[in-house]
Write a protein that holds these residues in place. Sequence first.
Motif, short mmCIF file in Angstrom:
data_model
loop_
_atom_site.label_atom_id
_atom_site.label_comp_id
_atom_site.label_asym_id
_atom_site.label_seq_id
_atom_site.Cartn_x
_atom_site.Cartn_y
_atom_site.Cartn_z
N TYR A 78 1.05 -4.37 6.43
CA TYR A 78 0.21 -4.73 5.30
C TYR A 78 -0.43 -3.49 4.65
O TYR A 78 -0.85 -2.56 5.35
CB TYR A 78 -0.93 -5.64 5.74
N ASP A 95 -2.05 -3.06 11.61
CA ASP A 95 -1.70 -4.28 12.33
C ASP A 95 -1.00 -3.99 13.65
O ASP A 95 -0.83 -4.88 14.47
CB ASP A 95 -0.79 -5.15 11.46
N GLU A 103 -5.63 -9.41 10.99
CA GLU A 103 -5.35 -10.80 10.61
C GLU A 103 -6.57 -11.46 9.96
O GLU A 103 -6.43 -12.20 8.98
CB GLU A 103 -4.91 -11.59 11.83
N GLN A 104 -7.76 -11.18 10.49
CA GLN A 104 -8.98 -11.74 9.91
C GLN A 104 -9.17 -11.26 8.47
O GLN A 104 -9.44 -12.05 7.56
CB GLN A 104 -10.19 -11.33 10.76
N VAL A 106 -6.85 -9.97 6.40
CA VAL A 106 -5.77 -10.45 5.54
C VAL A 106 -6.00 -11.90 5.13
O VAL A 106 -5.82 -12.27 3.97
CB VAL A 106 -4.41 -10.29 6.26
N LYS A 107 -6.42 -12.74 6.08
CA LYS A 107 -6.66 -14.16 5.77
C LYS A 107 -7.75 -14.31 4.71
O LYS A 107 -7.59 -15.06 3.74
CB LYS A 107 -7.04 -14.92 7.04
N LEU A 108 -8.88 -13.61 4.92
CA LEU A 108 -9.97 -13.71 3.96
C LEU A 108 -9.56 -13.21 2.58
O LEU A 108 -9.88 -13.82 1.55
CB LEU A 108 -11.19 -12.93 4.47
N ARG A 110 -6.51 -13.05 1.28
CA ARG A 110 -5.55 -13.96 0.65
C ARG A 110 -6.21 -15.26 0.19
O ARG A 110 -5.72 -15.89 -0.76
CB ARG A 110 -4.41 -14.25 1.62
N ASP A 111 -7.30 -15.63 0.84
CA ASP A 111 -8.04 -16.82 0.41
C ASP A 111 -8.93 -16.53 -0.81
O ASP A 111 -9.58 -17.43 -1.33
CB ASP A 111 -8.93 -17.34 1.55
N SER A 141 -18.60 -15.02 6.42
CA SER A 141 -17.72 -16.15 6.16
C SER A 141 -18.04 -17.34 7.05
O SER A 141 -17.61 -18.46 6.78
CB SER A 141 -16.26 -15.73 6.42
N SER A 174 -16.90 -10.99 8.04
CA SER A 174 -16.28 -10.68 6.75
C SER A 174 -16.68 -9.30 6.23
O SER A 174 -15.95 -8.69 5.45
CB SER A 174 -16.63 -11.74 5.71
N GLU A 232 2.66 -7.13 1.60
CA GLU A 232 3.36 -7.14 2.87
C GLU A 232 4.67 -6.38 2.73
O GLU A 232 5.46 -6.63 1.82
CB GLU A 232 3.63 -8.58 3.32
#
Length: 268
Positions: A78, A95, A103-104, A106-108, A110-111, A141, A174, A232
């Motif tokens: 990433y 990563d 991962e935390q 990236v998730k936030l 992308r959201d 978060s 976050s 990615e």
Amino acid sequence: MSNADKRARKRENKAAAKEARLEAHRRAQRRKRLVRGGVAVAIFAALVGVLSLTRGDDDKKAGDTSITTVEQERTSKYTAVITTNFGVIEIALDDVNAPIATEQFVKLARDGFYDGLTWHRAAKDFVIQGGDPSGNGTGGSGASVVGEVPTDNYPLGSLAAAKAGAEPPGTFDSQFFIVTGSRGATLPNEYARFGMVVKGLEVAQEIEGLAPASGDGPPTKPATIDSIEIIESDAPVATTAAERTTTTAAGATTTTATAVEATTTTSG
């Protein structure tokens, strides 16, 4: 000396000169062979050196939670492209050594969690910090993880998770910070480190330049995180540090944390 003797001497001199030329030629050939042999040895040694750098640790004991990397080309899955009102900051997310924290983040991202938030903290020769929806260093978060902490502190350009002083090492909700100055090296290994700036460090340092007169606090001008795009890719990214060991927070040996300000979440 008779004419016959003179002719014989002349033939001897000619033969000696020819032999001398042949011997010189033979010496030159021997030198060339030695040079070629030396080059071959040097190339072989260089190949051995490269193989020794890229060879993994095959002898790692079962159950060992530490991950050791050496300075080499590695695949970074990433890249985070952080667009601010001062410019773009690109970060290679780690990563490989910090999968949980990465991962935390990236998730936030992308959201869309970070889009439109502010850089709520600028600390001179230290960090810029963002990712708080409340905008004052107290929010998050609402869903945290315990990420991976380093053993070699926080070099210039490091991306790491901010946390409150009472939280376990590596806690990441976050909020995050980017190390923009030399004081980052003084931080204890309490914060999940999961990336390194590869482009736009000068943008982050420009935001750091908005630090208040006290040296640490809200920027004196608006500084925003307009968006964070996660790209990615399997493109190779060079590591920036020599051999280092990174462990999960649960297995890390950490130094004693310094006092943490109530309204901010990195040590000062």
